[in-house]
Design an enzyme around this catalytic site. Structure first.
Site, mmCIF file in Angstrom:
data_model
loop_
_atom_site.group_PDB
_atom_site.id
_atom_site.type_symbol
_atom_site.label_atom_id
_atom_site.label_comp_id
_atom_site.label_asym_id
_atom_site.label_seq_id
_atom_site.Cartn_x
_atom_site.Cartn_y
_atom_site.Cartn_z
ATOM 1 N N SER A 48 0.760 -1.272 0.167
ATOM 2 C CA SER A 48 0.087 0.078 0.072
ATOM 3 C C SER A 48 0.725 1.247 0.092
ATOM 4 O O SER A 48 0.111 2.483 -0.265
ATOM 5 C CB SER A 48 -0.885 0.081 1.099
ATOM 6 O OG SER A 48 -0.147 0.209 2.568
ATOM 7 N N LYS A 118 0.473 4.667 6.818
ATOM 8 C CA LYS A 118 -0.108 5.432 5.635
ATOM 9 C C LYS A 118 0.621 6.662 5.818
ATOM 10 O O LYS A 118 1.274 6.994 6.649
ATOM 11 C CB LYS A 118 -1.735 5.281 5.929
ATOM 12 C CG LYS A 118 -2.200 4.044 5.745
ATOM 13 C CD LYS A 118 -2.296 3.373 4.675
ATOM 14 C CE LYS A 118 -2.976 2.226 4.630
ATOM 15 N NZ LYS A 118 -2.958 1.188 3.599
#
Length: 234
Positions: A48, A118
């Site tokens: 990701s 993230k």
């Protein structure tokens, strides 16, 4: 004939093998304290955050700064606890005894910890949106995001917004927009609405430490420092 000072010191000196357990114990205590209060290693579990981070990379997470009241800022890469089963259904890697030992002293994350990594795009008070193919806009300012995975659009397959981030919360996105189940995909979650509570943040990832061939720092991209992006946020 009396002993010399050198001879008395030699008699009192312990053999190394007797001191070794104490040295090991001290090293483990120091490592535990570093893990708890200063830095912790985190292994990248997914795709990701490509290409900034690759699966299997080890990053060092700064856990000290939050102790002094600092909160995550736009553009930082942060590790945070799973806020509401974002990892539900994800496979849990098996650990051997050696890996469990390294997780105890902070050289690897605990297998019991469900953490994600993230990039912070917006903080409490910000308005964030991404229409069509982008760009992502924060408080009306378009982001220049060269870190996005090649071939992805800023919105990925999930345009959104405008969304106003509540105080004490974060809007996060992965750099590989089409491989990241981030804030965009949890907007319907009745508990989080896609936002990450600041209290769930473990710390900021500051360095890619392993493998050595990928050693690099993780600075805040310049686009997050453009004039006016802070809007009404202090």
């Amino acid at each position: 004939m009396g002993d010399t000072a050198h001879e008395r010191a030699a008699v009192k000196r312990r053999p190394f093998w007797k001191e070794l357990p104490l040295l090991v114990a001290v090293a483990l205590v120091v490592a535990f304290l570093i893990k708890t209060f200063l830095f912790q290693a985190f292994s990248i579990p997914s795709l990701s955050m490509q290409n900034t981070l690759q699966r299997g990379d080890r990053v060092l997470v700064d856990k000290l700064t939050p102790w002094f009241g600092a909160e995550p800022e736009r553009g930082e890469v942060v590790v945070f606890h799973d806020p509401s089963d974002w990892l539900d259904g994800e496979p849990v890697p098996e650990r051997n005894a050696v890996q469990n030992f390294f997780s105890t002293i902070g050289l690897m994350p605990s297998a019991d910890e469900k953490d994600l990594i993230k990039r912070v795009i917006a903080v409490g008070g910000d308005t964030v949106e991404c229409r069509g193919t982008g760009p992502v806009e924060v408080n009306g300012k378009a982001l220049d995001e060269p870190y996005i995975f090649p071939g992805n659009t800023p919105c990925g397959d999930k345009p959104f917004g405008p969304v106003t981030v509540p105080k004490g919360k974060l809007w996060v996105m992965g750099d590989h927009r089409q491989k990241s189940s981030d804030s965009r995909y949890h907007m319907d979650d009745p508990k989080t609405h896609g936002f990450v509570p600041v209290d769930e943040v473990v710390g900021r990832a500051v360095v890619v430490a392993w493998p050595l061939t990928r050693w690099s720092t993780l600075p805040v991209p310049d686009t997050f420092g453009q004039p006016g992006i802070s809007g009404g946020t202090p």
